[in-house]
Design a protein around this motif. Sequence first.
Motif, PDB file in Angstrom:
ATOM      1  N   PRO A  27      -5.956  -7.658 -11.337  1.00 26.57           N
ATOM      2  CA  PRO A  27      -6.460  -8.969 -11.776  1.00 26.57           C
ATOM      3  C   PRO A  27      -7.899  -9.248 -11.349  1.00 26.57           C
ATOM      4  CG  PRO A  27      -4.250  -9.165 -10.854  1.00 26.57           C
ATOM      5  CD  PRO A  27      -4.725  -7.780 -10.544  1.00 26.57           C
ATOM      6  N   CYS A  28      -8.459  -8.427 -10.472  1.00 24.43           N
ATOM      7  CA  CYS A  28      -9.861  -8.563 -10.054  1.00 24.43           C
ATOM      8  C   CYS A  28     -10.722  -7.772 -11.033  1.00 24.43           C
ATOM      9  CB  CYS A  28     -10.069  -8.024  -8.639  1.00 24.43           C
ATOM     10  SG  CYS A  28      -9.068  -8.846  -7.401  1.00 24.43           S
ATOM     11  N   ASP A  29     -11.473  -8.467 -11.868  1.00 24.95           N
ATOM     12  CA  ASP A  29     -12.260  -7.817 -12.911  1.00 24.95           C
ATOM     13  C   ASP A  29     -13.115  -6.682 -12.352  1.00 24.95           C
ATOM     14  OD1 ASP A  29     -11.309  -9.359 -14.956  1.00 24.95           O
ATOM     15  OD2 ASP A  29     -12.946 -10.812 -14.895  1.00 24.95           O
ATOM     16  N   GLY A  30     -13.040  -5.536 -13.026  1.00 24.00           N
ATOM     17  CA  GLY A  30     -13.870  -4.394 -12.659  1.00 24.00           C
ATOM     18  C   GLY A  30     -13.428  -3.670 -11.405  1.00 24.00           C
ATOM     19  N   MET A  31     -12.284  -4.049 -10.860  1.00 25.72           N
ATOM     20  CA  MET A  31     -11.794  -3.400  -9.640  1.00 25.72           C
ATOM     21  C   MET A  31     -10.442  -2.750  -9.899  1.00 25.72           C
ATOM     22  SD  MET A  31     -12.826  -6.171  -6.674  1.00 25.72           S
ATOM     23  CE  MET A  31     -12.252  -5.141  -5.329  1.00 25.72           C
ATOM     24  N   PRO A  32     -10.422  -1.452 -10.205  1.00 29.18           N
ATOM     25  CA  PRO A  32      -9.121  -0.782 -10.331  1.00 29.18           C
ATOM     26  C   PRO A  32      -8.424  -0.726  -8.973  1.00 29.18           C
ATOM     27  CG  PRO A  32     -10.902   0.819 -10.438  1.00 29.18           C
ATOM     28  CD  PRO A  32     -11.541  -0.535 -10.420  1.00 29.18           C
ATOM     29  N   VAL A  33      -7.193  -0.306  -8.977  1.00 27.83           N
ATOM     30  CA  VAL A  33      -6.381  -0.284  -7.758  1.00 27.83           C
ATOM     31  C   VAL A  33      -7.106   0.430  -6.625  1.00 27.83           C
ATOM     32  CG1 VAL A  33      -4.270   0.672  -6.742  1.00 27.83           C
ATOM     33  CG2 VAL A  33      -4.170  -0.558  -8.938  1.00 27.83           C
ATOM     34  N   ARG A  34      -7.693   1.604  -6.889  1.00 25.84           N
ATOM     35  CA  ARG A  34      -8.322   2.360  -5.793  1.00 25.84           C
ATOM     36  C   ARG A  34      -9.472   1.577  -5.146  1.00 25.84           C
ATOM     37  NH1 ARG A  34      -9.172   7.462  -6.527  1.00 25.84           N
ATOM     38  NH2 ARG A  34      -8.110   7.683  -8.524  1.00 25.84           N
ATOM     39  N   LEU A  71       0.833  -1.213   0.000  1.00 29.43           N
ATOM     40  CA  LEU A  71       0.000   0.000   0.000  1.00 29.43           C
ATOM     41  C   LEU A  71       0.861   1.254   0.000  1.00 29.43           C
ATOM     42  CD1 LEU A  71      -2.861  -0.881   2.533  1.00 29.43           C
ATOM     43  CD2 LEU A  71      -2.916  -1.019   0.033  1.00 29.43           C
ATOM     44  N   GLU A  72       1.938   1.246   0.771  1.00 30.87           N
ATOM     45  CA  GLU A  72       2.782   2.437   0.874  1.00 30.87           C
ATOM     46  C   GLU A  72       3.547   2.718  -0.405  1.00 30.87           C
ATOM     47  OE1 GLU A  72       5.029   1.991   4.494  1.00 30.87           O
ATOM     48  OE2 GLU A  72       3.261   2.447   5.728  1.00 30.87           O
ATOM     49  N   ASN A  73       3.656   1.736  -1.287  1.00 32.34           N
ATOM     50  CA  ASN A  73       4.346   1.935  -2.564  1.00 32.34           C
ATOM     51  C   ASN A  73       3.381   2.251  -3.711  1.00 32.34           C
ATOM     52  OD1 ASN A  73       7.336   1.544  -2.312  1.00 32.34           O
ATOM     53  ND2 ASN A  73       6.620  -0.262  -1.215  1.00 32.34           N
ATOM     54  N   ILE A  74       2.110   2.436  -3.389  1.00 30.00           N
ATOM     55  CA  ILE A  74       1.128   2.838  -4.400  1.00 30.00           C
ATOM     56  C   ILE A  74       1.028   4.357  -4.376  1.00 30.00           C
ATOM     57  CG2 ILE A  74      -1.320   2.768  -5.046  1.00 30.00           C
ATOM     58  CD1 ILE A  74      -1.430  -0.039  -3.790  1.00 30.00           C
ATOM     59  N   ASP A  75       1.127   4.967  -5.534  1.00 25.72           N
ATOM     60  CA  ASP A  75       0.943   6.420  -5.580  1.00 25.72           C
ATOM     61  C   ASP A  75      -0.282   6.763  -6.419  1.00 25.72           C
ATOM     62  OD1 ASP A  75       1.743   6.511  -8.335  1.00 25.72           O
ATOM     63  OD2 ASP A  75       3.844   6.597  -7.713  1.00 25.72           O
ATOM     64  N   ASP A  76      -0.591   8.035  -6.486  1.00 23.49           N
ATOM     65  CA  ASP A  76      -1.820   8.463  -7.162  1.00 23.49           C
ATOM     66  C   ASP A  76      -1.872   8.017  -8.617  1.00 23.49           C
ATOM     67  OD1 ASP A  76      -2.685   9.607  -4.845  1.00 23.49           O
ATOM     68  OD2 ASP A  76      -2.202  11.673  -5.417  1.00 23.49           O
ATOM     69  N   ALA A  77      -0.719   7.907  -9.263  1.00 25.90           N
ATOM     70  CA  ALA A  77      -0.688   7.489 -10.670  1.00 25.90           C
ATOM     71  C   ALA A  77      -1.125   6.045 -10.845  1.00 25.90           C
ATOM     72  CB  ALA A  77       0.712   7.688 -11.245  1.00 25.90           C
ATOM     73  N   LEU A 121      -2.392  -6.332  -5.963  1.00 28.49           N
ATOM     74  CA  LEU A 121      -1.969  -4.930  -5.958  1.00 28.49           C
ATOM     75  C   LEU A 121      -0.515  -4.789  -6.396  1.00 28.49           C
ATOM     76  CD1 LEU A 121      -3.785  -3.757  -2.715  1.00 28.49           C
ATOM     77  CD2 LEU A 121      -4.240  -2.956  -5.060  1.00 28.49           C
ATOM     78  N   ALA A 122       0.329  -5.743  -6.035  1.00 33.03           N
ATOM     79  CA  ALA A 122       1.729  -5.666  -6.455  1.00 33.03           C
ATOM     80  C   ALA A 122       1.857  -5.760  -7.969  1.00 33.03           C
ATOM     81  CB  ALA A 122       2.545  -6.768  -5.774  1.00 33.03           C
ATOM     82  N   VAL A 123       1.206  -6.749  -8.580  1.00 32.30           N
ATOM     83  CA  VAL A 123       1.348  -6.879 -10.037  1.00 32.30           C
ATOM     84  C   VAL A 123       0.663  -5.729 -10.770  1.00 32.30           C
ATOM     85  CG1 VAL A 123       1.652  -9.381  -9.978  1.00 32.30           C
ATOM     86  CG2 VAL A 123      -0.623  -8.450 -10.353  1.00 32.30           C
ATOM     87  N   ALA A 124      -0.408  -5.189 -10.194  1.00 31.02           N
ATOM     88  CA  ALA A 124      -1.098  -4.066 -10.836  1.00 31.02           C
ATOM     89  C   ALA A 124      -0.238  -2.811 -10.842  1.00 31.02           C
ATOM     90  CB  ALA A 124      -2.421  -3.783 -10.124  1.00 31.02           C
ATOM     91  N   THR A 125       0.686  -2.708  -9.881  1.00 31.37           N
ATOM     92  CA  THR A 125       1.524  -1.515  -9.774  1.00 31.37           C
ATOM     93  C   THR A 125       2.973  -1.786 -10.157  1.00 31.37           C
ATOM     94  OG1 THR A 125       1.850  -1.950  -7.393  1.00 31.37           O
ATOM     95  CG2 THR A 125       0.046  -0.475  -8.012  1.00 31.37           C
ATOM     96  N   GLY A 126       3.223  -2.936 -10.796  1.00 32.63           N
ATOM     97  CA  GLY A 126       4.541  -3.229 -11.335  1.00 32.63           C
ATOM     98  C   GLY A 126       5.589  -3.599 -10.305  1.00 32.63           C
ATOM     99  N   ARG A 127       5.175  -4.160  -9.186  1.00 31.26           N
ATOM    100  CA  ARG A 127       6.101  -4.535  -8.122  1.00 31.26           C
ATOM    101  C   ARG A 127       6.287  -6.052  -8.083  1.00 31.26           C
ATOM    102  NH1 ARG A 127       8.334  -0.121  -5.774  1.00 31.26           N
ATOM    103  NH2 ARG A 127       6.930   1.623  -6.008  1.00 31.26           N
ATOM    104  N   SER A 128       7.445  -6.460  -7.631  1.00 28.35           N
ATOM    105  CA  SER A 128       7.655  -7.891  -7.416  1.00 28.35           C
ATOM    106  C   SER A 128       6.922  -8.293  -6.142  1.00 28.35           C
ATOM    107  CB  SER A 128       9.151  -8.207  -7.314  1.00 28.35           C
ATOM    108  OG  SER A 128       9.711  -7.514  -6.218  1.00 28.35           O
TER     109      SER A 128
END
Length: 196
Positions: A31-38, A18-24, A129-136
């Motif tokens: 991967p959860c259909d219809g659920m963006p990161v926010r 969570l702390e590595n997610i930014d507004d962008a 959330l990690a794969v959605a934001t490009g994190r390992s």
Amino acid sequence: MPEMLDLSPAADRMADVLENIDDAHLDRPTPCDGMPVRVLVGHVLGLSLAFEAAARKDLGFADSTPSPGTDALPTDWQALGRERLDALRRAWRDPAAWSGPTRAGGLDLPGHIAGLVALDELVVHGWDLAVATGRSYACTPFEIAACTVFAESITDEQRDAGGLFGPAVPVADRASDLDRLIALTGRDPAWSPDGS
């Protein structure tokens, strides 16, 4: 006495994600259909409260189903996430959390099953959330094994009915244990936000 699981590594890992997610990142798909990161972040905030209440046997609160979240996040959502995840971890350190009945997500569950579901939610949504934001993303073999046992217990009928997981995704024989777990939850382990 049911076996207690240590939720601390998964809770800490989720807080770090969570702390590595930014507004962008907030409008990226997951991967959860219809659920963006926010929306998924909002779900994590809600499930943290719900499963903390389940550990404390606060059945009045735990009677509500953690919603998938909304498009609106509190301005301090990252700090709030760590605070709620810390409370969740502390609540499940109490041996009483693992015995007797409780309630989570509107369902009556034995305490040890609710704790296993909480672990699964943290591990799998942490991966989402990690794969959605490009994190390992990596977790312990113990966590993977416990969550795999849980995922394997979900029947095809439950999956087809649109329950917790969708139909399992086939994986190669050489797939990692984490990839096998992710596939059991109905997700493609090779998923990426750009669709490649």
